[in-house]
Design a protein around this motif. Structure first.
Motif, PDB file in Angstrom:
ATOM      1  N   GLY A 212     -16.404  10.223   7.107  1.00 44.50           N
ATOM      2  CA  GLY A 212     -15.791  10.953   8.130  1.00 44.50           C
ATOM      3  C   GLY A 212     -14.235  11.543   7.989  1.00 44.50           C
ATOM      4  N   ASP A 213     -14.194  10.973   9.224  1.00 46.04           N
ATOM      5  CA  ASP A 213     -11.965  11.296   9.514  1.00 46.04           C
ATOM      6  C   ASP A 213     -11.312  10.317   9.907  1.00 46.04           C
ATOM      7  OD1 ASP A 213     -12.782  10.200  12.325  1.00 46.04           O
ATOM      8  OD2 ASP A 213     -12.134  12.177  13.095  1.00 46.04           O
ATOM      9  N   MET A 214     -12.089   9.446   9.182  1.00 54.70           N
ATOM     10  CA  MET A 214     -11.349   7.813   8.523  1.00 54.70           C
ATOM     11  C   MET A 214     -11.127   7.424   7.278  1.00 54.70           C
ATOM     12  SD  MET A 214     -12.284   4.899  11.550  1.00 54.70           S
ATOM     13  CE  MET A 214     -14.285   5.537  11.561  1.00 54.70           C
ATOM     14  N   ILE A 215     -10.136   7.197   7.047  1.00 53.50           N
ATOM     15  CA  ILE A 215      -9.660   6.510   5.706  1.00 53.50           C
ATOM     16  C   ILE A 215     -10.403   5.489   5.560  1.00 53.50           C
ATOM     17  CG2 ILE A 215      -8.427   6.505   3.600  1.00 53.50           C
ATOM     18  CD1 ILE A 215      -9.655   9.407   4.361  1.00 53.50           C
ATOM     19  N   LEU A 216     -11.010   4.219   5.031  1.00 49.93           N
ATOM     20  CA  LEU A 216     -10.585   3.031   5.476  1.00 49.93           C
ATOM     21  C   LEU A 216     -10.128   1.801   4.681  1.00 49.93           C
ATOM     22  CD1 LEU A 216     -14.689   1.827   5.943  1.00 49.93           C
ATOM     23  CD2 LEU A 216     -12.653   2.551   7.792  1.00 49.93           C
ATOM     24  N   GLU A 217      -8.728   1.221   4.415  1.00 50.28           N
ATOM     25  CA  GLU A 217      -7.618   0.485   3.668  1.00 50.28           C
ATOM     26  C   GLU A 217      -7.800  -0.792   3.695  1.00 50.28           C
ATOM     27  OE1 GLU A 217      -3.351   1.335   2.755  1.00 50.28           O
ATOM     28  OE2 GLU A 217      -4.520   3.388   3.172  1.00 50.28           O
ATOM     29  N   GLY A 218      -8.269  -1.339   2.302  1.00 50.82           N
ATOM     30  CA  GLY A 218      -7.428  -3.087   2.656  1.00 50.82           C
ATOM     31  C   GLY A 218      -5.980  -3.203   3.148  1.00 50.82           C
ATOM     32  N   VAL A 219      -5.971  -4.397   3.540  1.00 48.07           N
ATOM     33  CA  VAL A 219      -4.850  -4.066   4.337  1.00 48.07           C
ATOM     34  C   VAL A 219      -4.069  -6.245   4.459  1.00 48.07           C
ATOM     35  CG1 VAL A 219      -4.110  -2.837   5.640  1.00 48.07           C
ATOM     36  CG2 VAL A 219      -5.205  -4.883   7.032  1.00 48.07           C
ATOM     37  N   CYS A 220      -3.159  -6.525   3.683  1.00 48.27           N
ATOM     38  CA  CYS A 220      -2.873  -7.918   3.198  1.00 48.27           C
ATOM     39  C   CYS A 220      -3.396  -8.953   4.385  1.00 48.27           C
ATOM     40  CB  CYS A 220      -1.836  -8.617   2.189  1.00 48.27           C
ATOM     41  SG  CYS A 220      -0.477  -8.173   3.341  1.00 48.27           S
ATOM     42  N   GLU A 221      -3.178  -8.593   5.577  1.00 47.35           N
ATOM     43  CA  GLU A 221      -2.962 -10.038   7.343  1.00 47.35           C
ATOM     44  C   GLU A 221      -3.762  -9.093   7.455  1.00 47.35           C
ATOM     45  OE1 GLU A 221       0.548 -11.452   7.025  1.00 47.35           O
ATOM     46  OE2 GLU A 221       1.920  -9.667   7.865  1.00 47.35           O
ATOM     47  N   SER A 222      -3.856  -9.655   8.987  1.00 47.19           N
ATOM     48  CA  SER A 222      -4.654  -9.007  10.116  1.00 47.19           C
ATOM     49  C   SER A 222      -3.330  -8.407  10.999  1.00 47.19           C
ATOM     50  CB  SER A 222      -5.156 -10.058  10.988  1.00 47.19           C
ATOM     51  OG  SER A 222      -6.212 -10.237  10.564  1.00 47.19           O
ATOM     52  N   GLY A 223      -3.561  -7.496  11.010  1.00 45.18           N
ATOM     53  CA  GLY A 223      -2.611  -6.257  11.776  1.00 45.18           C
ATOM     54  C   GLY A 223      -1.842  -5.584  10.945  1.00 45.18           C
ATOM     55  N   ALA A 224      -1.462  -5.736  10.053  1.00 40.95           N
ATOM     56  CA  ALA A 224      -0.777  -4.565   9.862  1.00 40.95           C
ATOM     57  C   ALA A 224      -1.104  -3.657   8.719  1.00 40.95           C
ATOM     58  CB  ALA A 224      -0.853  -5.700   7.765  1.00 40.95           C
ATOM     59  N   GLU A 225      -0.517  -2.604   9.277  1.00 46.35           N
ATOM     60  CA  GLU A 225      -1.203  -1.079   9.199  1.00 46.35           C
ATOM     61  C   GLU A 225      -1.419  -0.429   8.231  1.00 46.35           C
ATOM     62  OE1 GLU A 225      -0.383   0.818  11.517  1.00 46.35           O
ATOM     63  OE2 GLU A 225      -0.098  -0.827  12.943  1.00 46.35           O
ATOM     64  N   PRO A 226      -2.185   0.223   8.324  1.00 48.04           N
ATOM     65  CA  PRO A 226      -2.894   0.789   6.662  1.00 48.04           C
ATOM     66  C   PRO A 226      -1.462   2.500   6.672  1.00 48.04           C
ATOM     67  CG  PRO A 226      -3.753   2.065   8.866  1.00 48.04           C
ATOM     68  CD  PRO A 226      -3.310   0.223   9.489  1.00 48.04           C
ATOM     69  N   ASN A 227      -2.551   2.471   5.331  1.00 46.64           N
ATOM     70  CA  ASN A 227      -1.449   3.331   4.117  1.00 46.64           C
ATOM     71  C   ASN A 227      -0.097   3.373   4.447  1.00 46.64           C
ATOM     72  OD1 ASN A 227      -1.192   6.410   3.411  1.00 46.64           O
ATOM     73  ND2 ASN A 227      -0.618   7.310   5.528  1.00 46.64           N
ATOM     74  N   GLY A 228       0.399   2.384   3.605  1.00 47.43           N
ATOM     75  CA  GLY A 228       1.689   1.897   3.594  1.00 47.43           C
ATOM     76  C   GLY A 228       2.015   2.448   2.549  1.00 47.43           C
ATOM     77  N   ALA A 229       1.904   3.672   1.973  1.00 47.56           N
ATOM     78  CA  ALA A 229       1.597   4.410   1.090  1.00 47.56           C
ATOM     79  C   ALA A 229       2.339   5.464   1.632  1.00 47.56           C
ATOM     80  CB  ALA A 229       1.150   4.812  -0.006  1.00 47.56           C
TER      81      ALA A 229
END
Length: 380
Positions: A212-229
């Protein structure tokens, strides 16, 4: 089972499950965990079943049903897989080298917009990293619909965005949007096997799973922000959403299936151990079928598929040998324990047709842990 209810090991391991895929696609996470902790097949099976429960509950908290993601995670020859190709040199000139960010708006703006339900697409990105400029050029010339002339100086010059589960209309919208950028080279339909898809399968990394309107993205640790790029998802109406890598990479990543090179061995081992610890080492199972099943495949809805795969003329022993070979070369999906206690899975296999093109077939299989044998159920 409620998302917040406690679950015992006995309940988890005895209960039905359906796991779309387990993948180690361009990451060493599962192999590293198995080796670091010296996990037995039984321990690996328990870990994967527990992690699948965790990812299912994580998605439920986001109002996403894990079952709804199958179309994005499992290849379907009726839906398009499109590779958008950009010249990183051109994009770098106007962005001080940040070419992935520079071209992002062009393709993000072309992603399907919700109409009925929530569209789901896997997104992979990266440079072509393997083989020579000549080999990559030949592969591109065979598959790419060029928007402008292009000569490969070095493979890593070619930056690719790969999107799955598109209709023809959605694919056209995506490519038209990408074509607005001056670095756009062209696109390739990678729904079926090709030399270019082989290059991309070895190079591209999972970037996100669009729901839908979400982009699920893997992050290296809990609490990390997505879309690091720092891609402009939010500006274009999408919400980056973090899922821990230990859940995202094995269960929510997409695998671009490539020709058997030995590199699918870890994928298949991990998938089979997730299905059942006794299946973990079935790298090359001897497939068998009942006489009734053999007759069923010679008739009805399966007959056309058997004929197209050049298998219809084989007697039962020869067919069992041929299917065993195909399964060894296939990629595994749809791992499940049904309510009747059957352990089932499917192998997607590519078979070359007389005209040189490939067609993908689905082989349905059942594993019996008592004798560790694999029975053929369907072929289509």
């Amino acid at each position: 089972m409620a998302a917040d209810s406690p679950t015992t090991w006995e309940e988890l391991l005895a209960g039905p499950f359906n796991i779309h895929l387990v993948t180690t696609h361009n990451n060493l996470l599962l192999a590293a965990m198995r080796d670091t902790f010296n996990l037995t097949d039984e321990a690996f099976h328990r870990m994967m079943r527990a992690d699948h429960l965790r990812v299912t509950r994580t998605l439920a908290e986001l109002d996403i049903a894990y079952s709804s993601l199958a179309k994005a995670l499992m290849p379907d020859h009726r839906r398009r897989e499109i590779a958008l190709l950009f010249d990183s040199v051109v994009a770098s000139l106007s962005s001080n080298g940040f070419y992935a960010m520079d071209v992002a708006e062009a393709w993000i703006a072309g992603l399907p917009r919700p109409r009925k339900g929530a569209p789901v697409n896997s997104i992979l990105r990266g440079d072509i990293l393997h083989d020579s400029a000549g080999e990559v050029q030949a592969a591109m010339d065979e598959s790419v619909v060029y928007h402008q002339p292009f000569a490969v100086i070095h493979p890593s010059q070619v930056y690719c965005v790969y999107v799955t589960n598109l209709s023809e209309e959605q694919a056209n919208t995506l490519t038209a949007s990408a074509a607005e950028h001056p670095a756009y080279i062209g696109h390739a339909d990678c729904t079926v096997r090709s030399a270019l898809r082989e290059h991309l399968g070895l190079s591209l990394m999972n970037s996100g799973l669009r729901v839908g309107d979400m982009i699920l993205e893997g992050v290296c640790e809990s609490g990390a922000e997505p879309n690091g790029a720092g891609l402009p998802f939010e500006a274009l109406g999408f919400t980056p959403t973090a899922v821990i890598d230990t859940l995202f990479l094995p269960f929510l990543g997409y695998r671009i299936n490539s020709h058997l090179t030995g590199q699918n061995r870890e994928d298949n081992r991990s998938a089979l151990a997730t299905l059942n610890p006794d299946a973990a080492h079935l790298e090359a199972p001897d497939i068998w079928m009942t006489p009734g099943r053999y007759g069923y495949l010679q008739d009805g809805k399966h007959r056309d598929s058997m004929e197209q795969a050049s298998l219809l003329h084989l007697n039962q022993p020869a067919l069992e040998v041929a299917v065993s070979k195909l399964v060894t070369q296939g990629h595994l999906y749809n791992l499940r324990l049904d309510t009747y206690g059957n352990l089932l899975y499917t192998a997607l296999v590519d078979v070359e047709m007389e005209d040189g093109r490939y067609r993908t077939f689905t082989i349905g299989l059942r594993f019996n842990p008592k004798d560790r044998r694999v029975e053929l159920m369907t072929f289509f």
